[in-house]
Design a protein around this motif. Structure first.
Motif, mmCIF file in Angstrom:
data_model
loop_
_atom_site.group_PDB
_atom_site.id
_atom_site.type_symbol
_atom_site.label_atom_id
_atom_site.label_comp_id
_atom_site.label_asym_id
_atom_site.label_seq_id
_atom_site.Cartn_x
_atom_site.Cartn_y
_atom_site.Cartn_z
ATOM 1 N N GLY A 75 3.847 -16.260 -10.994
ATOM 2 C CA GLY A 75 4.199 -16.251 -9.588
ATOM 3 C C GLY A 75 4.200 -17.614 -8.929
ATOM 4 N N LYS A 76 4.045 -18.662 -9.741
ATOM 5 C CA LYS A 76 4.029 -20.016 -9.173
ATOM 6 C C LYS A 76 5.450 -20.470 -8.878
ATOM 7 C CE LYS A 76 -0.235 -21.294 -11.359
ATOM 8 N NZ LYS A 76 -0.930 -22.081 -12.328
ATOM 9 N N MET A 77 5.609 -21.095 -7.751
ATOM 10 C CA MET A 77 6.899 -21.623 -7.356
ATOM 11 C C MET A 77 6.790 -23.139 -7.376
ATOM 12 S SD MET A 77 7.542 -18.842 -4.338
ATOM 13 C CE MET A 77 8.932 -19.692 -3.679
ATOM 14 N N SER A 78 7.387 -23.767 -8.366
ATOM 15 C CA SER A 78 7.195 -25.197 -8.575
ATOM 16 C C SER A 78 7.800 -26.047 -7.459
ATOM 17 C CB SER A 78 7.769 -25.616 -9.919
ATOM 18 O OG SER A 78 9.132 -25.324 -9.967
ATOM 19 N N LEU A 79 8.764 -25.530 -6.747
ATOM 20 C CA LEU A 79 9.369 -26.301 -5.669
ATOM 21 C C LEU A 79 8.489 -26.331 -4.417
ATOM 22 C CD1 LEU A 79 13.102 -25.224 -5.979
ATOM 23 C CD2 LEU A 79 12.040 -27.332 -6.754
ATOM 24 N N LEU A 80 7.512 -25.458 -4.358
ATOM 25 C CA LEU A 80 6.620 -25.398 -3.198
ATOM 26 C C LEU A 80 5.213 -25.839 -3.579
ATOM 27 C CD1 LEU A 80 7.763 -22.021 -1.624
ATOM 28 C CD2 LEU A 80 8.322 -24.326 -0.880
ATOM 29 N N LEU A 81 5.129 -26.922 -4.292
ATOM 30 C CA LEU A 81 3.849 -27.512 -4.692
ATOM 31 C C LEU A 81 2.983 -26.546 -5.501
ATOM 32 C CD1 LEU A 81 3.035 -29.333 -1.350
ATOM 33 C CD2 LEU A 81 4.106 -30.287 -3.383
ATOM 34 N N GLU A 82 3.641 -25.730 -6.300
ATOM 35 C CA GLU A 82 2.988 -24.798 -7.210
ATOM 36 C C GLU A 82 2.045 -23.832 -6.504
ATOM 37 O OE1 GLU A 82 1.418 -26.410 -10.787
ATOM 38 O OE2 GLU A 82 3.086 -27.771 -11.047
ATOM 39 N N GLN A 83 2.407 -23.387 -5.317
ATOM 40 C CA GLN A 83 1.625 -22.371 -4.623
ATOM 41 C C GLN A 83 1.919 -21.019 -5.259
ATOM 42 O OE1 GLN A 83 3.054 -22.761 -0.676
ATOM 43 N NE2 GLN A 83 1.678 -24.448 -0.159
ATOM 44 N N GLU A 84 0.918 -20.175 -5.311
ATOM 45 C CA GLU A 84 1.119 -18.840 -5.859
ATOM 46 C C GLU A 84 1.580 -17.910 -4.746
ATOM 47 O OE1 GLU A 84 -2.015 -17.228 -8.195
ATOM 48 O OE2 GLU A 84 -2.255 -19.044 -9.358
ATOM 49 N N ASP A 85 2.600 -17.153 -5.054
ATOM 50 C CA ASP A 85 3.168 -16.225 -4.095
ATOM 51 C C ASP A 85 2.974 -14.805 -4.631
ATOM 52 O OD1 ASP A 85 4.580 -15.026 -2.080
ATOM 53 O OD2 ASP A 85 6.549 -15.731 -2.757
ATOM 54 N N GLU A 86 2.253 -13.984 -3.900
ATOM 55 C CA GLU A 86 1.964 -12.621 -4.351
ATOM 56 C C GLU A 86 3.243 -11.788 -4.448
ATOM 57 O OE1 GLU A 86 -0.899 -11.486 -5.537
ATOM 58 O OE2 GLU A 86 -1.669 -13.510 -5.246
ATOM 59 N N GLU A 87 4.187 -12.005 -3.538
ATOM 60 C CA GLU A 87 5.459 -11.274 -3.597
ATOM 61 C C GLU A 87 6.216 -11.620 -4.878
ATOM 62 O OE1 GLU A 87 7.541 -9.516 -1.176
ATOM 63 O OE2 GLU A 87 5.830 -9.078 0.108
ATOM 64 N N GLU A 88 6.184 -12.898 -5.243
ATOM 65 C CA GLU A 88 6.863 -13.345 -6.456
ATOM 66 C C GLU A 88 6.195 -12.760 -7.694
ATOM 67 O OE1 GLU A 88 10.034 -15.321 -8.234
ATOM 68 O OE2 GLU A 88 9.625 -14.990 -6.116
ATOM 69 N N LYS A 89 4.866 -12.653 -7.683
ATOM 70 C CA LYS A 89 4.156 -12.039 -8.805
ATOM 71 C C LYS A 89 4.572 -10.588 -8.974
ATOM 72 C CE LYS A 89 -0.177 -14.632 -9.042
ATOM 73 N NZ LYS A 89 -1.634 -14.513 -8.914
ATOM 74 N N LYS A 90 4.668 -9.849 -7.866
ATOM 75 C CA LYS A 90 5.071 -8.440 -7.923
ATOM 76 C C LYS A 90 6.504 -8.314 -8.434
ATOM 77 C CE LYS A 90 2.089 -6.874 -4.185
ATOM 78 N NZ LYS A 90 2.042 -6.356 -2.804
ATOM 79 N N LYS A 91 7.362 -9.213 -7.978
ATOM 80 C CA LYS A 91 8.763 -9.186 -8.404
ATOM 81 C C LYS A 91 8.879 -9.445 -9.905
ATOM 82 C CE LYS A 91 13.139 -11.534 -7.506
ATOM 83 N NZ LYS A 91 13.780 -12.616 -6.752
ATOM 84 N N ILE A 92 8.151 -10.442 -10.401
ATOM 85 C CA ILE A 92 8.183 -10.764 -11.834
ATOM 86 C C ILE A 92 7.647 -9.599 -12.655
ATOM 87 C CG2 ILE A 92 7.154 -12.258 -13.598
ATOM 88 C CD1 ILE A 92 7.301 -14.531 -11.501
ATOM 89 N N LYS A 93 6.549 -8.990 -12.199
ATOM 90 C CA LYS A 93 5.963 -7.856 -12.912
ATOM 91 C C LYS A 93 6.948 -6.689 -12.943
ATOM 92 C CE LYS A 93 1.849 -4.977 -13.024
ATOM 93 N NZ LYS A 93 0.570 -4.658 -12.405
ATOM 94 N N ASN A 94 7.625 -6.436 -11.831
ATOM 95 C CA ASN A 94 8.602 -5.357 -11.762
ATOM 96 C C ASN A 94 9.787 -5.628 -12.681
ATOM 97 O OD1 ASN A 94 9.701 -2.943 -10.783
ATOM 98 N ND2 ASN A 94 10.859 -4.024 -9.219
ATOM 99 N N TYR A 95 10.286 -6.861 -12.694
ATOM 100 C CA TYR A 95 11.401 -7.214 -13.557
ATOM 101 C C TYR A 95 11.025 -7.090 -15.031
ATOM 102 C CZ TYR A 95 14.854 -8.811 -10.149
ATOM 103 O OH TYR A 95 15.803 -8.867 -9.173
ATOM 104 N N LYS A 96 9.810 -7.502 -15.381
ATOM 105 C CA LYS A 96 9.362 -7.375 -16.773
ATOM 106 C C LYS A 96 9.285 -5.908 -17.178
ATOM 107 C CE LYS A 96 6.732 -11.575 -17.563
ATOM 108 N NZ LYS A 96 5.463 -12.129 -17.976
ATOM 109 N N TYR A 97 8.737 -5.071 -16.280
ATOM 110 C CA TYR A 97 8.623 -3.647 -16.574
ATOM 111 C C TYR A 97 10.011 -3.032 -16.766
ATOM 112 C CZ TYR A 97 8.036 1.322 -15.881
ATOM 113 O OH TYR A 97 8.097 2.675 -16.032
#
Length: 81
Positions: free
Chosen positions: A33-55
């Motif tokens: 869920g890390k977004m490298s363009l935003l100073l590697e901040q973790e985004d919970e929405e991005e984590k959920k999206k990645i988990k959903n896409y993997k599933y």
């Protein structure tokens, strides 16, 4: 019976292919869920999206595998009967 199994197999494979086309093949690389363009901040929405896409990607691969095995069973039942 073999025609029915083949129809179910083709449908399963078609749906699985569509899911993989939409959500992609699950990758081994975990971005966490890390977004490298935003100073590697973790985004919970991005984590959920990645988990959903993997599933959904794994689900699509599973549908293709089920379709493959149904085709084998359908062909074997056609040969053996």
């Amino acid at each position: 019976m073999s025609h029915t199994l083949n129809l179910i197999a083709y449908t399963s494979q078609f749906i699985g292919t569509g899911i993989i086309f939409k959500f992609g093949v699950p990758t081994v690389t975990d971005t966490g869920g890390k977004m490298s363009l935003l100073l590697e901040q973790e985004d919970e929405e991005e984590k959920k999206k990645i988990k959903n896409y993997k599933y959904l990607g794994m689900f699509g691969l599973g549908l293709i595998a089920v379709g493959f095995f149904l085709q084998i069973i359908g062909e074997l039942s056609f040969i053996l009967i």
